[in-house]
Design a protein around this motif. Structure first.
Motif, PDB file in Angstrom:
ATOM      1  N   CYS A 174      -1.057   6.213 -10.912  1.00 44.48           N
ATOM      2  CA  CYS A 174      -0.321   6.458  -9.585  1.00 44.48           C
ATOM      3  C   CYS A 174      -0.557   6.190  -8.482  1.00 44.48           C
ATOM      4  CB  CYS A 174      -1.054   8.024  -9.075  1.00 44.48           C
ATOM      5  SG  CYS A 174      -0.421   9.403  -9.562  1.00 44.48           S
ATOM      6  N   GLY A 175       0.922   5.339  -7.657  1.00 45.32           N
ATOM      7  CA  GLY A 175       1.088   4.682  -6.736  1.00 45.32           C
ATOM      8  C   GLY A 175       1.412   5.058  -5.291  1.00 45.32           C
ATOM      9  N   LEU A 176       1.189   5.094  -4.289  1.00 43.55           N
ATOM     10  CA  LEU A 176       1.483   5.707  -2.977  1.00 43.55           C
ATOM     11  C   LEU A 176       2.660   4.715  -2.616  1.00 43.55           C
ATOM     12  CD1 LEU A 176      -1.303   7.570  -1.587  1.00 43.55           C
ATOM     13  CD2 LEU A 176       0.489   8.558  -2.303  1.00 43.55           C
ATOM     14  N   ALA A 177       3.602   4.271  -1.125  1.00 45.98           N
ATOM     15  CA  ALA A 177       4.018   4.034  -0.386  1.00 45.98           C
ATOM     16  C   ALA A 177       4.794   4.859   0.631  1.00 45.98           C
ATOM     17  CB  ALA A 177       5.520   2.766  -1.103  1.00 45.98           C
ATOM     18  N   ALA A 186      -1.715 -16.814  -1.143  1.00 45.18           N
ATOM     19  CA  ALA A 186      -1.104 -17.664  -0.303  1.00 45.18           C
ATOM     20  C   ALA A 186      -0.095 -17.744   0.654  1.00 45.18           C
ATOM     21  CB  ALA A 186       0.462 -18.862  -1.358  1.00 45.18           C
ATOM     22  N   TYR A 187      -0.151 -16.301   1.384  1.00 45.75           N
ATOM     23  CA  TYR A 187       0.076 -16.185   2.479  1.00 45.75           C
ATOM     24  C   TYR A 187      -0.772 -16.266   3.986  1.00 45.75           C
ATOM     25  CZ  TYR A 187       4.315 -15.728  -0.274  1.00 45.75           C
ATOM     26  OH  TYR A 187       5.286 -15.273  -0.709  1.00 45.75           O
ATOM     27  N   GLY A 188      -2.163 -16.416   3.696  1.00 42.98           N
ATOM     28  CA  GLY A 188      -3.185 -16.419   4.492  1.00 42.98           C
ATOM     29  C   GLY A 188      -4.302 -15.305   4.256  1.00 42.98           C
ATOM     30  N   VAL A 189      -3.586 -14.143   3.120  1.00 43.31           N
ATOM     31  CA  VAL A 189      -4.289 -12.599   3.833  1.00 43.31           C
ATOM     32  C   VAL A 189      -5.479 -12.406   3.087  1.00 43.31           C
ATOM     33  CG1 VAL A 189      -3.869 -10.168   3.037  1.00 43.31           C
ATOM     34  CG2 VAL A 189      -2.272 -11.571   4.097  1.00 43.31           C
ATOM     35  N   THR A 190      -6.245 -12.889   4.012  1.00 43.25           N
ATOM     36  CA  THR A 190      -7.703 -12.416   3.304  1.00 43.25           C
ATOM     37  C   THR A 190      -8.030 -10.968   2.509  1.00 43.25           C
ATOM     38  OG1 THR A 190      -8.751 -12.221   5.985  1.00 43.25           O
ATOM     39  CG2 THR A 190      -8.026 -13.905   4.652  1.00 43.25           C
ATOM     40  N   LEU A 191      -7.810  -9.728   3.803  1.00 40.16           N
ATOM     41  CA  LEU A 191      -8.208  -9.019   3.331  1.00 40.16           C
ATOM     42  C   LEU A 191      -7.370  -7.672   3.461  1.00 40.16           C
ATOM     43  CD1 LEU A 191     -11.375  -6.672   3.216  1.00 40.16           C
ATOM     44  CD2 LEU A 191     -10.431  -6.620   5.337  1.00 40.16           C
ATOM     45  N   LEU A 192      -7.024  -6.990   1.598  1.00 36.21           N
ATOM     46  CA  LEU A 192      -6.469  -5.796   1.353  1.00 36.21           C
ATOM     47  C   LEU A 192      -6.949  -4.687   1.644  1.00 36.21           C
ATOM     48  CD1 LEU A 192      -4.508  -7.103  -1.220  1.00 36.21           C
ATOM     49  CD2 LEU A 192      -4.362  -7.404   1.141  1.00 36.21           C
ATOM     50  N   ALA A 193      -6.439  -3.816   2.916  1.00 38.85           N
ATOM     51  CA  ALA A 193      -8.098  -2.832   2.422  1.00 38.85           C
ATOM     52  C   ALA A 193      -6.102  -0.865   2.198  1.00 38.85           C
ATOM     53  CB  ALA A 193      -8.218  -2.508   4.001  1.00 38.85           C
ATOM     54  N   GLY A 194      -6.744  -0.394   1.156  1.00 37.96           N
ATOM     55  CA  GLY A 194      -5.472   0.318   0.140  1.00 37.96           C
ATOM     56  C   GLY A 194      -6.414   1.293  -0.276  1.00 37.96           C
ATOM     57  N   VAL A 195      -6.294   1.971  -0.902  1.00 37.94           N
ATOM     58  CA  VAL A 195      -6.477   3.405  -1.838  1.00 37.94           C
ATOM     59  C   VAL A 195      -6.460   2.965  -3.230  1.00 37.94           C
ATOM     60  CG1 VAL A 195      -6.042   5.019  -0.107  1.00 37.94           C
ATOM     61  CG2 VAL A 195      -4.568   4.798  -1.626  1.00 37.94           C
ATOM     62  N   VAL A 196      -6.837   3.953  -4.058  1.00 39.93           N
ATOM     63  CA  VAL A 196      -7.190   4.339  -5.463  1.00 39.93           C
ATOM     64  C   VAL A 196      -7.473   5.380  -5.472  1.00 39.93           C
ATOM     65  CG1 VAL A 196      -8.574   3.557  -7.703  1.00 39.93           C
ATOM     66  CG2 VAL A 196      -8.282   2.109  -6.098  1.00 39.93           C
ATOM     67  N   ILE A 197      -6.030   5.943  -6.825  1.00 39.33           N
ATOM     68  CA  ILE A 197      -5.866   7.428  -6.664  1.00 39.33           C
ATOM     69  C   ILE A 197      -7.050   7.721  -7.459  1.00 39.33           C
ATOM     70  CG2 ILE A 197      -4.380   9.060  -7.455  1.00 39.33           C
ATOM     71  CD1 ILE A 197      -2.210   6.973  -5.939  1.00 39.33           C
TER      72      ILE A 197
END
Length: 247
Positions: free
Chosen positions: A38-41, A206-217
């Motif tokens: 499952c995924g969210l948006a 490549a966009y300089g983003v260093t951290l992703l803070a999301g969720v796993v269902i």
């Protein structure tokens, strides 16, 4: 564009997969695939208008190829873009390894001399950051009179001053990420946050983003019910695990 890279990376995981359930809730949109992922948006319910939020394929999305659903990520219809992003997030979440848990602000290196920027006001993060630095810019599209928030049209002026930046993952759904990220060119840390975050670190490096803070269902049935009943981020806690992924 970032969305193109995300779609390219999602296609491999989408091969042979089909959409089995879609819930377009008031707070979030959820997509479930035939492997039970499952995924969210985020659902931009206030920006869908009277007609543009209607999906002509409604009633037949369940059963469509996951790859075709992922391709909706670039759609100008923000509900279709949410379905596409949620589909990609189902794929990325299923394949994710090497993630951490913990508080987002604990992973941000912020000191008293740093300037902090936040696109989209996340109060739990902001309240912690305010303990670390006084130099803060928080940007919102609609700013009430007398507010300390900064209008979105000042991002080009102020984001380049920031050492640490937090961006909302809704910037992917509404197609503003590629316009924002060049303004973050001087930041040593850029964090993308929220349940809409695509947990695909290779696409963001490549966009300089260093951290992703999301969720796993963790509970597909529960999250589908929560989304269908109009639940938001706080309501999701019993059905998700908050994760941190470094790029």
């Amino acid at each position: 564009m970032l969305t193109d890279e995300l779609m390219e990376r999602a296609r491999d995981g989408a091969a042979g997969r089909r959409v089995v359930d879609v819930r377009a809730g008031l707070g979030y949109t959820c997509v479930r695939l035939d492997d039970d992922s499952c995924g969210l948006a985020f659902t931009f319910r206030n920006r869908l208008g009277g007609h543009c939020g209607i999906i002509s394929r409604a009633g037949s999305i369940a059963g469509m190829d996951a790859a075709d659903a992922v391709a909706w990520m670039t759609n100008s219809n923000l509900l279709m873009a949410a379905v596409g992003t949620a589909t990609a997030n189902a794929i990325f979440g299923k394949a994710l390894t090497g993630w951490d848990t913990g508080n987002v602000t604990g992973s941000l290196d912020i000191g008293p001399s740093d300037t902090f920027g936040m696109v989209g006001q996340f109060m739990p993060i902001l309240s912690e950051v305010q303990k670390k630095t006084e130099k803060i810019y928080v940007f919102e599209k609609d700013v009430p009179a007398g507010s300390t928030l900064y209008p979105a049209d000042t991002e080009a002026e102020h984001l380049p001053k920031c050492d640490v930046v937090v961006l909302t993952a809704t910037s992917i759904i509404n197609h503003t990420f590629d316009g924002l990220i060049p303004y973050c060119r001087n930041a040593r840390q850029i964090c993308l946050v929220g349940p809409s975050t695509p947990l695909c670190p290779s696409a963001f490096a490549a966009y300089g983003v260093t951290l992703l803070a999301g969720v796993v269902i963790t509970d597909a049935e529960r999250i589908l019910q929560i989304v269908s009943e109009g639940g938001g981020t706080m309501s999701m806690k019993p059905a998700v695990k908050q994760v941190l992924v470094r790029t």
